[in-house]
Design a protein around this motif. Structure first.
Motif, PDB file in Angstrom:
ATOM      1  N   GLU A   1      -6.639  -4.759  -7.372  1.00  7.25           N
ATOM      2  CA  GLU A   1      -7.505  -4.671  -6.187  1.00  7.25           C
ATOM      3  C   GLU A   1      -7.381  -5.937  -5.338  1.00  7.25           C
ATOM      4  O   GLU A   1      -7.429  -7.042  -5.870  1.00  7.25           O
ATOM      5  N   ARG A   2      -7.205  -5.761  -4.048  1.00  8.51           N
ATOM      6  CA  ARG A   2      -7.029  -6.895  -3.155  1.00  8.51           C
ATOM      7  C   ARG A   2      -8.169  -6.984  -2.152  1.00  8.51           C
ATOM      8  O   ARG A   2      -8.282  -6.130  -1.261  1.00  8.51           O
ATOM      9  N   PRO A   3      -9.041  -7.995  -2.281  1.00  8.70           N
ATOM     10  CA  PRO A   3     -10.120  -8.135  -1.304  1.00  8.70           C
ATOM     11  C   PRO A   3      -9.525  -8.207   0.104  1.00  8.70           C
ATOM     12  O   PRO A   3      -8.481  -8.830   0.312  1.00  8.70           O
TER      13      PRO A   3
ATOM     14  N   ILE B   1       7.539  -0.708 -11.287  1.00  8.67           N
ATOM     15  CA  ILE B   1       6.247  -0.081 -11.580  1.00  8.67           C
ATOM     16  C   ILE B   1       5.178  -1.170 -11.672  1.00  8.67           C
ATOM     17  O   ILE B   1       5.358  -2.163 -12.383  1.00  8.67           O
ATOM     18  N   PHE B   2       4.089  -0.984 -10.925  1.00  7.72           N
ATOM     19  CA  PHE B   2       3.034  -1.999 -10.878  1.00  7.72           C
ATOM     20  C   PHE B   2       1.697  -1.376 -11.260  1.00  7.72           C
ATOM     21  O   PHE B   2       1.407  -0.241 -10.888  1.00  7.72           O
ATOM     22  N   LYS B   3       0.888  -2.163 -11.966  1.00  4.65           N
ATOM     23  CA  LYS B   3      -0.492  -1.736 -12.233  1.00  4.65           C
ATOM     24  C   LYS B   3      -1.310  -2.080 -10.988  1.00  4.65           C
ATOM     25  O   LYS B   3      -1.166  -3.192 -10.448  1.00  4.65           O
TER      26      LYS B   3
ATOM     27  N   THR C   1      -3.812   1.697   1.848  1.00  2.47           N
ATOM     28  CA  THR C   1      -5.153   1.155   1.551  1.00  2.47           C
ATOM     29  C   THR C   1      -5.156   0.085   0.454  1.00  2.47           C
ATOM     30  O   THR C   1      -6.104  -0.682   0.347  1.00  2.47           O
ATOM     31  N   TYR C   2      -4.089   0.050  -0.378  1.00  7.54           N
ATOM     32  CA  TYR C   2      -4.070  -0.926  -1.474  1.00  7.54           C
ATOM     33  C   TYR C   2      -3.466  -2.259  -1.048  1.00  7.54           C
ATOM     34  O   TYR C   2      -3.484  -3.230  -1.794  1.00  7.54           O
ATOM     35  N   CYS C   3      -2.880  -2.343   0.151  1.00  5.49           N
ATOM     36  CA  CYS C   3      -1.907  -3.410   0.442  1.00  5.49           C
ATOM     37  C   CYS C   3      -2.434  -4.487   1.393  1.00  5.49           C
ATOM     38  O   CYS C   3      -3.019  -4.202   2.433  1.00  5.49           O
ATOM     39  N   ILE C   4      -2.168  -5.731   1.052  1.00  9.85           N
ATOM     40  CA  ILE C   4      -2.650  -6.874   1.825  1.00  9.85           C
ATOM     41  C   ILE C   4      -1.638  -7.309   2.900  1.00  9.85           C
ATOM     42  O   ILE C   4      -1.974  -8.061   3.825  1.00  9.85           O
TER      43      ILE C   4
ATOM     44  N   ASP D   1       9.304   2.361  -5.857  1.00  6.65           N
ATOM     45  CA  ASP D   1       8.188   1.566  -6.390  1.00  6.65           C
ATOM     46  C   ASP D   1       7.074   2.545  -6.744  1.00  6.65           C
ATOM     47  O   ASP D   1       6.917   3.569  -6.064  1.00  6.65           O
ATOM     48  N   PHE D   2       6.291   2.201  -7.779  1.00  7.07           N
ATOM     49  CA  PHE D   2       5.117   3.001  -8.130  1.00  7.07           C
ATOM     50  C   PHE D   2       3.929   2.091  -8.384  1.00  7.07           C
ATOM     51  O   PHE D   2       4.095   0.985  -8.903  1.00  7.07           O
ATOM     52  N   ILE D   3       2.757   2.576  -8.028  1.00  7.72           N
ATOM     53  CA  ILE D   3       1.529   1.907  -8.462  1.00  7.72           C
ATOM     54  C   ILE D   3       0.835   2.859  -9.426  1.00  7.72           C
ATOM     55  O   ILE D   3       0.577   4.015  -9.072  1.00  7.72           O
ATOM     56  N   VAL D   4       0.583   2.396 -10.658  1.00  2.00           N
ATOM     57  CA  VAL D   4      -0.160   3.234 -11.603  1.00  2.00           C
ATOM     58  C   VAL D   4      -1.593   2.727 -11.695  1.00  2.00           C
ATOM     59  O   VAL D   4      -1.857   1.534 -11.531  1.00  2.00           O
TER      60      VAL D   4
ATOM     61  N   GLY E   1      12.770  -5.768   6.018  1.00  2.00           N
ATOM     62  CA  GLY E   1      11.602  -5.357   6.793  1.00  2.00           C
ATOM     63  C   GLY E   1      10.664  -4.653   5.832  1.00  2.00           C
ATOM     64  O   GLY E   1      11.124  -4.055   4.855  1.00  2.00           O
ATOM     65  N   GLN E   2       9.368  -4.699   6.075  1.00  2.00           N
ATOM     66  CA  GLN E   2       8.429  -4.007   5.166  1.00  2.00           C
ATOM     67  C   GLN E   2       8.664  -2.508   5.212  1.00  2.00           C
ATOM     68  O   GLN E   2       8.552  -1.826   4.195  1.00  2.00           O
ATOM     69  N   THR E   3       8.942  -1.992   6.411  1.00  2.00           N
ATOM     70  CA  THR E   3       9.358  -0.585   6.548  1.00  2.00           C
ATOM     71  C   THR E   3      10.599  -0.648   7.439  1.00  2.00           C
ATOM     72  O   THR E   3      10.561  -0.331   8.622  1.00  2.00           O
TER      73      THR E   3
ATOM     74  N   SER F   1       0.481 -12.616  -2.240  1.00  2.00           N
ATOM     75  CA  SER F   1      -0.886 -12.114  -2.433  1.00  2.00           C
ATOM     76  C   SER F   1      -0.919 -10.642  -2.802  1.00  2.00           C
ATOM     77  O   SER F   1      -1.973 -10.037  -2.843  1.00  2.00           O
ATOM     78  N   VAL F   2       0.253 -10.054  -3.046  1.00  4.43           N
ATOM     79  CA  VAL F   2       0.315  -8.604  -3.241  1.00  4.43           C
ATOM     80  C   VAL F   2      -0.466  -8.177  -4.479  1.00  4.43           C
ATOM     81  O   VAL F   2      -1.127  -7.152  -4.476  1.00  4.43           O
ATOM     82  N   ARG F   3      -0.369  -8.977  -5.552  1.00  2.00           N
ATOM     83  CA  ARG F   3      -1.170  -8.705  -6.755  1.00  2.00           C
ATOM     84  C   ARG F   3      -1.887  -9.986  -7.176  1.00  2.00           C
ATOM     85  O   ARG F   3      -1.389 -11.089  -6.918  1.00  2.00           O
TER      86      ARG F   3
HETATM   87  N1  SAM Z   1       6.669  -2.564   2.324  1.00  2.00           N
HETATM   88  C1  SAM Z   1       7.090  -2.091   1.105  1.00  2.00           C
HETATM   89  C2  SAM Z   1       6.739  -0.626   0.947  1.00  2.00           C
HETATM   90  O1  SAM Z   1       6.103  -0.054   1.748  1.00  2.00           O
HETATM   91  O2  SAM Z   1       7.113  -0.066  -0.069  1.00  2.00           O
HETATM   92  C3  SAM Z   1       6.646  -2.894  -0.085  1.00  2.00           C
HETATM   93  C4  SAM Z   1       5.750  -4.047   0.056  1.00  2.00           C
HETATM   94  S1  SAM Z   1       4.955  -4.597  -1.403  1.00  2.00           S
HETATM   95  C5  SAM Z   1       5.284  -6.304  -1.268  1.00  2.00           C
HETATM   96  C6  SAM Z   1       5.984  -4.132  -2.772  1.00  2.00           C
HETATM   97  C7  SAM Z   1       5.327  -3.181  -3.705  1.00  2.00           C
HETATM   98  O3  SAM Z   1       4.198  -3.774  -4.301  1.00  2.00           O
HETATM   99  C8  SAM Z   1       4.783  -1.904  -3.091  1.00  2.00           C
HETATM  100  O4  SAM Z   1       5.768  -0.939  -2.870  1.00  2.00           O
HETATM  101  C9  SAM Z   1       3.770  -1.452  -4.101  1.00  2.00           C
HETATM  102  O5  SAM Z   1       4.351  -0.623  -5.078  1.00  2.00           O
HETATM  103  C10 SAM Z   1       3.336  -2.768  -4.744  1.00  2.00           C
HETATM  104  N2  SAM Z   1       1.960  -3.133  -4.363  1.00  2.00           N
HETATM  105  C11 SAM Z   1       1.480  -3.387  -3.130  1.00  2.00           C
HETATM  106  N3  SAM Z   1       0.154  -3.648  -3.183  1.00  2.00           N
HETATM  107  C12 SAM Z   1      -0.203  -3.547  -4.490  1.00  2.00           C
HETATM  108  C13 SAM Z   1      -1.431  -3.685  -5.182  1.00  2.00           C
HETATM  109  N4  SAM Z   1      -2.564  -3.969  -4.554  1.00  2.00           N
HETATM  110  N5  SAM Z   1      -1.426  -3.536  -6.532  1.00  2.00           N
HETATM  111  C14 SAM Z   1      -0.278  -3.247  -7.194  1.00  2.00           C
HETATM  112  N6  SAM Z   1       0.896  -3.093  -6.591  1.00  2.00           N
HETATM  113  C15 SAM Z   1       0.952  -3.244  -5.240  1.00  2.00           C
END
Ligand code: SAM
Ligand code: SF4
Length: 475
Positions: free
Chosen positions: A351-353, A346-348, A174-177, A316-319, A212-214, A49-51
């Motif tokens: 938005e995640r409800p 690199i990810f665009k 804030t962007y992450c589900i 990782d980057f979010i643009v 682990g996520q972190t 559900s990340v994107r």
């Molecule tokens: N726990 C890891 C961390 O903190 O870096 C990563 C978890 S997430 C599954 C992997 C990557 O997806 C993140 O590092 C971030 O760059 C990207 N990501 C997470 N939420 C996103 C979103 N709503 N839109 C785009 N990219 C996202």
């Protein structure tokens, strides 16, 4: 007669590992895997559900099963993983022929839930508690996983395995589900982790990647004693058979001197650190609630360079995050050039409800701007990756050989003994070279003679093993 399971997995390494566990438990219930949905008795989709795109991919795969289910209503179709936890019964609205919805914290129930469907008990839903649905202890318990069940055939290769040391996440970027779908952060007991590493080593595993996520925030407290990642690495160094230990994903603020010294001092721990930066602008990092500034990240890079100078670092980057201006983005580009990452994902922004970001900010960067920024950052990173890889020309690296390279597989030469093989260096660089299939699974020295942004090319170094040749002096 054995029942057939069809399984599709999308998403991160956690999902790959979850799929391994589910297959291991279903095998115990008489299932074997099939690649063909038509042959399957149960069809499972392990989702992400990340994107938004990952979710759309799953709905599109499910859509293709509509007719199959009409023709064969006895087949059981299930959705598991993060999307199941996030959308729960909403999935039935978009795909009414789904029988089973199982969140990532409930996967151990899958065999029983499938049986319930087969016995005519109707649709089954098993999800964990939401982040506000009870006491912290109850929420934590509802997200427990069933890690000790392993299935060696489901691994990336027989010599590599993932090992979960931590579940969930409490960082709430804030962007992450993820904190919503995988629940509160919990470290697994170190004894359990070490015991599982021994099982993996006995099964022939040479490389273990701790998940682990972190992962570097890992903590386990029992009887007044705290175990951190550095302590755990020290214990895992002692496991015979394991040659390499990696750990992902790291959180910049928790990259302590103590941990870096463990990476430096423990020979099996790879000098490879994946530490997502996400943005090079303090304003955006603040909006993302990442909990660090550009200055903090620079300090961390300084610590890594000082203590583990040969470490390969990736990010990782979010643009296009909400409110990101051209100036913010240029700061990201500049910091990327300064940090010289081995590679970056690199990810665009999507938005995640259900996230704070979706509640608080407008998703106001147009898609074409996100795409342009994605392309620009990718080009900058690729140039850096190539320059960094070119430094390996003429060097000898130790490569754990994983198998035939994709290139060779595409040409359909799997049965040839001599072919292009691929593997990785200790610092996680991909190496391609001509080799013999019997070398798969070995760790061999490879001399590097060429490099691109993604790949080193080399030749296996064979030591001179004789016969010795003497020249005869003829008179
Ligand atoms: N726990 C890891 C961390 O903190 O870096 C990563 C978890 S997430 C599954 C992997 C990557 O997806 C993140 O590092 C971030 O760059 C990207 N990501 C997470 N939420 C996103 C979103 N709503 N839109 C785009 N990219 C996202
Ligand atoms: Fe998501 Fe942030 Fe947790 Fe990583 S640290 S899983 S990006 S909330």
């Amino acid at each position: 007669m054995s029942k057939k399971l069809y399984l599709e997995t999308v998403g991160c390494q956690m999902n790959v590992l979850d799929s391994e566990m589910v297959v291991a438990s279903l095998r115990k219930h008489g299932y074997s895997l099939t690649q063909d949905p038509q042959q399957a008795d149960a069809l499972l989709f392990n989702t992400c559900s990340v994107r938004e795109r990952a979710e759309e991919k799953t709905y599109s795969s499910l859509g293709k099963l509509k007719r199959l289910k009409q023709q064969h209503p006895e087949k059981v179709i299930g959705v598991m993983g993060c999307m199941a936890q996030k959308d729960q019964k909403l999935i039935f609205e978009r795909a009414p022929y789904v029988d089973l919805i199982v969140g990532p914290g409930q996967l151990q129930q899958i065999p029983e839930l499938i049986e319930n469907v087969i016995s005519g008990n109707g649709r089954q839903v098993a999800v964990s508690l939401g982040r506000r649905d009870g006491s912290v202890e109850n929420i934590k318990r509802s997200h427990e996983t069933f890690d000790p069940l392993r299935d060696s055939e489901m691994r990336p290769t027989p010599f590599q395995a993932y090992l979960r040391i931590q579940i969930g996440c409490d960082k709430f970027c804030t962007y992450c589900i993820v904190p919503m779908t995988r629940g509160p952060e919990q470290g697994r007991p170190p004894e359990q982790i070490v015991a599982e590493a021994r099982i993996l080593a006995d099964q022939g595993c040479k490389e273990i990647t701790l998940l682990g996520q972190t992962v570097n925030s890992y903590r386990f407290v029992a009887e007044g004693k705290t175990t951190r990642l550095a302590d755990l690495l020290e214990q895992l160094q002692q496991v015979d058979g394991v040659e390499r230990i990696k750990f992902v994903t790291n959180y910049p603020k928790d990259m302590t001197r103590e941990l870096l010294e463990a990476v430096r001092d423990l020979s099996k721990v790879s000098p490879y650190l994946h530490v997502p930066l996400q943005s090079g602008s303090d304003r955006i990092l603040e909006r993302m609630k990442r909990g660090y500034t550009v200055g903090d990240y620079r300090d961390m890079m300084g610590r890594i360079r000082e203590i583990v100078p040969n470490a390969a670092i990736s990010s990782d980057f979010i643009v296009g995050f909400c409110g990101e201006t051209d100036e913010d983005f240029q700061r990201t580009v500049e910091l990327t050039k300064e940090c010289r990452f081995k590679n970056s994902f690199i990810f665009k922004y999507s938005e995640r409800p259900g996230t704070r970001g979706a509640e608080m900010y407008a998703d106001d960067v147009p898609l074409d701007v996100k795409q342009d920024r994605n392309n620009e950052l990718l080009a900058v990173q690729s140039a850096i990756s190539e320059e960094e890889n070119l430094q390996f020309l003429g060097q000898r690296v130790q490569v754990l050989i994983e198998g035939p390279s994709k290139l060779t597989l595409r040409k359909g030469q799997q049965d040839e003994p001599l072919q292009q093989l691929t593997g990785r260096t200790h610092c996680d660089r991909i190496v391609v070279f001509d080799g013999n299939v019997r070398q798969i699974g070995q760790t061999l020295p490879v001399a590097i003679y060429d490099a691109t942004a993604h790949t080193l090319f080399g030749a296996v170094v064979t030591e001179e093993v004789g016969p010795t040749v003497y020249s005869l002096q003829l008179k």
